[in-house]
Every structure is written in structure tokens, then in C-alpha cells.
Design an enzyme around this catalytic site. Structure first.
Site, mmCIF file in Angstrom:
data_model
loop_
_atom_site.group_PDB
_atom_site.id
_atom_site.type_symbol
_atom_site.label_atom_id
_atom_site.label_comp_id
_atom_site.label_asym_id
_atom_site.label_seq_id
_atom_site.Cartn_x
_atom_site.Cartn_y
_atom_site.Cartn_z
ATOM 1 N N GLY A 256 -11.020 8.002 -46.668
ATOM 2 C CA GLY A 256 -11.853 9.097 -46.188
ATOM 3 C C GLY A 256 -11.886 10.239 -47.186
ATOM 4 O O GLY A 256 -11.600 10.060 -48.382
ATOM 5 N N CYS A 263 -0.278 20.398 -40.793
ATOM 6 C CA CYS A 263 1.022 19.918 -41.272
ATOM 7 C C CYS A 263 1.023 19.466 -42.721
ATOM 8 O O CYS A 263 1.730 20.035 -43.554
ATOM 9 C CB CYS A 263 1.508 18.768 -40.372
ATOM 10 S SG CYS A 263 1.874 19.259 -38.676
#
Length: 463
Positions: A256, A263
Site C-alpha cells: 500500500g 503508533c
């Protein structure tokens, strides 16, 4: 048990609601009076599936409470969780521990008896030692244990992760801390949740190491996707082929536009800074951070290439803004870098996201926000899918082609099959997939380059 949770953001609110659902009496504390007022009205400050219902249930059962008064709230409790933010510090990338230490001082002044103070926030190695030092400095007479209990919650699946965890890491330096955490999580024993007891510093490092490794997996498969396009392979099949090896596993092997969220970006950076402070090079993690940053801008170049190298004055429909589906979190979302790069190239941006528009307004400017996915597509010169929301998977490909001013679709999450998109009349680009049905007209008859062929002399497929 009576438990206080300091910080009612994502981690604190989810943790508090789930602990209350275990049967504990929990009070969630936050300095933001507006947030607490909205929570008491049943209005969630974040989007997380099932959270509003869980909060409402435990409010009705008188197990979950909200307050802005830390001093009154921690009196008589047996455990206090610190779940405040630890953002990247501006300028050097270290985790900003100001809120952790401020909360610690307030807790120390308010406690009226023995207690276990638990850091749920993601903190660098050694933070628990400093929390313990502050507590002893403020109140040397108090009997207090300091424990590290990092969270491993995925946005969009946080409640399930809390109630059915892979593991519960408890970093404690004394038996009392271990015993209290074992009691807190006892309701999970029926689910065979493994309690992993370690030293406090080890527990703090486990959290950072886990996130850095997962970020590495994402970055690795993204680079493999680029190689797949160059040599005529399919990254989804590569991911399946290596993911079936149980030493590797299939999770986080989805190509992607790069990782984002609350995080991975800040935790990889904080881990690098911690290593630098101890003169320990982390070249792999440093490379991951650099590659991920470059990838986000590279995704914008894919969009520009799909429009023959020029997007000036053209309208690009952006489907999905948040860093992943089932959350409204825009922190370090790939969409930010993609959109800004397209705007720099002169494109007009029209965007839609099922939950992230309000958060996007704080970080992106000059965007027209559409009320629906279909309205976003209408008349646009191209569409780009950045976040894989389920409602985008349900879109009809022929309808997409009809609505667009030019039938160009750039799918950065590979949610459609290339041959089906092409059959629907779309000029379709995706990530790391070579499929005959998806090539441009000039390469429809071309075969993948033979082994040993000079790749520079072969035409690279569109995707």
C-alpha cells in the site's frame, strides 16, 4: 477492584471501558472538561466500533465513571493507569514524556494509601524508573509499586484486542505489582490469555520492538511490490507465498501507500532516538522510516503518471483519508503526504472519508469535502483510493467509470481485481500487480520480461 485511568484518549478510554466490563469499578480522568462532559452524554471523542455501546452499558451498571478531578478520583483506588499521550517531541523526535511526568506528580500528591501505578502509555526504556523516582520524591512515605503494562490495541479492533489479547505484558520489579496486575486481568484467564511477566525495562522495550518489526514488514512488502511491477509478478501472490511460512506469517504483508497512525511513526522514531542515546545504531529501523516517508510522496507520483504527467487544474477524487479503516485517526496518514504532493503539482482535491473528515480539516487545507463516495467521484478527472473502507469495496466499477469525467482509477490498496476494473472501462492502476487486463493499450500484447532480460529495455506495466 477500584481502578483509576488518567487520560481518556484512545488508549485510556478503551482500556477503562474494557476493565469496567471485566467487573472492576473504573473512573476515567481527563483535564479536558469538554471531553468529560461529552462522555457523560454518551458522545465518544474518537470513532471505534462498539466503544459507545460498551461505555453506555458500563455506565448503566455503575461500573464506569468520568471526572476532571484527579485528586478526588484516585483516593482509595488500588491501581492507577497512566494513559496520557507521548507524542514525538518537536525538533528531535524523542517521545515527549511531559504529560506522563505531570500525571505522576499529581497522582503522588493525591494518593492516600498503598497503590500500584501502571504506565499504559507507550514510553521509552527507563521511564518507569523515573516515574518511581518522582513518586518517592513527592511522597517518600507511600507504599507504591510501578509497573509497565504496554497496550497492543489496533485501531478499529481495539475492544476485541483488549478482551482477546495475544499476550499481556507486565513489567514489574516486585511481587506486589505482579499480583495486582494478575488480579486485574484474571477475567481473561478463561480465554487463555498469556500473561508475560518481565522486568520493567524489558516490558517498555517490547512495545517499541514490536511496532518497529511490524513497520519493517509493511515497508518490506511495499518494496517487494515495486519489484513485482518491474519484473512482472503479483505482490498479493508473493505475500501469500511467503506469508504461509509460519516463521513469517501473513499479517502486515499488504502492499500500500505506507504506514501511518498513532503508533508506528512515533514509536520507530523514538526507538531510533533511544538507540542513538546509547550509541547503538539501528540501521534497519532507520532505513524503514526513510523508505516509508519516501513512499508516501511516491504514491502521488503514481497519480500524476496515470494522468499523463500533468494534474494542474485537474480534480482528483480522494477516497479515504484516515490511515486505516474503522477509525477517525489522521495522525501521519499516508493521505496527507499524497494530497499535499498533488496540491503542490497544481491539482484540485475533492475528498471523502466515512469518519475522518473532521479530523482531516485540522491537518489539510484547500480541500473540497464530499458528502458521499459517489458525490466525490462525480465529474472528477481521476479517482484515487487511499484507505480501504468496506464501503469502497462495495462500489460498482461500471458506475465509477460512468461518474468520473475521465475513467482513471488509482487503487493504492488493491481492493479491486485489475481484470474486472479494466472490463468496466477503467484505466486502472494498483500496487505491485502485473495483470494482462490492467495494462495500458501499448502493452496489452506484451509478456512479462524473460529472466535475464535487461529491464531498462522493457516497458514497465502501468500496474
Amino acid at each position: 477492584m477500584r481502578i483509576a485511568v488518567v487520560g481518556s484518549g484512545y488508549v485510556g478510554l478503551v482500556s477503562g471501558a474494557c476493565l469496567a466490563d471485566f467487573g472492576h469499578t473504573v473512573i476515567c480522568i481527563d483535564k479536558d472538561a469538554g471531553k468529560i462532559e461529552r462522555l457523560e452524554q454518551g458522545i465518544m471523542p474518537i470513532f471505534e466500533p462498539g466503544l459507545a455501546e460498551l461505555v453506555a452499558k458500563n455506565r448503566r451498571d455503575n461500573r464506569l465513571f468520568f471526572s476532571t478531578d484527579l485528586e478526588a478520583s484516585v483516593k482509595g483506588v488500588e491501581a492507577v493507569f497512566i494513559a496520557v499521550g507521548t507524542p514525538s517531541r518537536r525538533g528531535d523526535g524523542h517521545a515527549d514524556l511531559q504529560y506522563v511526568f505531570d500525571a505522576t506528580r499529581e497522582i503522588a500528591r493525591a494518593l492516600d494509601g498503598p497503590c500500584v501505578v501502571i504506565t499504559k502509555s507507550t514510553v521509552p526504556v527507563g521511564t518507569g524508573d523515573e516515574v518511581e523516582r518522582i513518586l518517592k520524591e513527592e511522597r517518600p512515605e507511600l507504599e507504591v509499586s510501578v509497573v509497565s503494562n504496554p497496550e497492543f490495541l489496533r485501531e478499529g479492533a481495539a475492544i476485541n484486542d483488549f478482551k482477546r489479547p495475544d499476550r499481556i505484558v507486565v513489567g514489574a520489579e516486585d511481587q506486589r505489582g505482579r499480583d495486582v496486575l494478575a488480579a486485574i486481568y484474571r477475567p481473561l484467564y478463561l480465554n487463555q490469555a498469556p500473561l508475560v511477566f518481565t522486568g520493567r525495562r524489558t516490558s517498555e522495550l517490547i512495545k517499541y520492538a514490536a511496532n518497529a518489526f511490524l513497520a519493517t514488514k509493511i515497508t518490506f512488502i511495499n518494496e517487494m511490490a515495486d519489484l513485482c511491477e518491474a519484473v512482472g509478478a503479483n505482490v498479493q501472490e508473493v505475500a501469500r507465498g511467503i506469508g504461509l511460512d509460519n516463521r513469517i506469517g501473513s499479517k502486515f504483508l499488504h502492499a500500500g501507500p505506507g504506514y501511518g497512525g498513532s503508533c508506528f511513526p512515533k514509536d520507530t522514531l523514538a526507538l531510533i532516538r533511544t538507540a542513538n542515546d546509547h550509541a547503538v545504531p539501528l540501521s534497519i529501523v532507520e532505513s524503514v522510516v526513510t523508505a516509508n516517508d519516501k513512499r508516501k510522496r511516491a504514491m502521488a507520483r503514481r497519480v500524476i503518471t496515470a494522468l499523463d504527467g500533468n494534474v494542474r487544474g485537474k480534480t482528483i477524487a480522494i477516497l479515504g483519508l484516515t490511515f486505516k479503516p474503522n477509525t477517525d485517526d489522521m495522525r501521519d496518514a499516508p493521505s496527507i503526504a499524497v494530497i499535499q504532493a498533488l496540491q503542490d503539482a497544481g491539482a484540485r482535491i475533492r475528498a471523502y472519508d466515512p469518519e475522518g473528515v473532521e479530523q482531516a480539516r485540522h491537518v489539510l487545507t484547500g480541500i473540497d469535502y464530499a458528502p458521499s463516495a459517489l458525490a466525490c467521484l462525480d465529474g472528477a478527472d481521476a479517482a484515487c483510493i487511499i484507505t480501504e473502507w468496506d464501503e469502497f469495496r462495495a462500489l460498482d466499477l461500471k458506475d465509477i467509470a460512468r461518474r468520473l469525467g475521465a475513467p482513471i482509477l488509482i487503487d493504492l490498496r488493491n481492493i479491486f481485481r485489475p481484470e474486472e476494473a479494466t472490463a468496466a472501462g477503467l484505466a486502472y492502476s494498483s500496487i505491485g500487480r502485473w495483470a494482462a487486463g490492467a495494462r495500458d493499450a501499448a502493452s496489452l500484447s506484451a509478456a512479462p520480461p524473460p529472466l535475464g532480460a535487461p529491464l531498462a529495455a522493457t516497458k514497465k506495466p502501468g500496474a
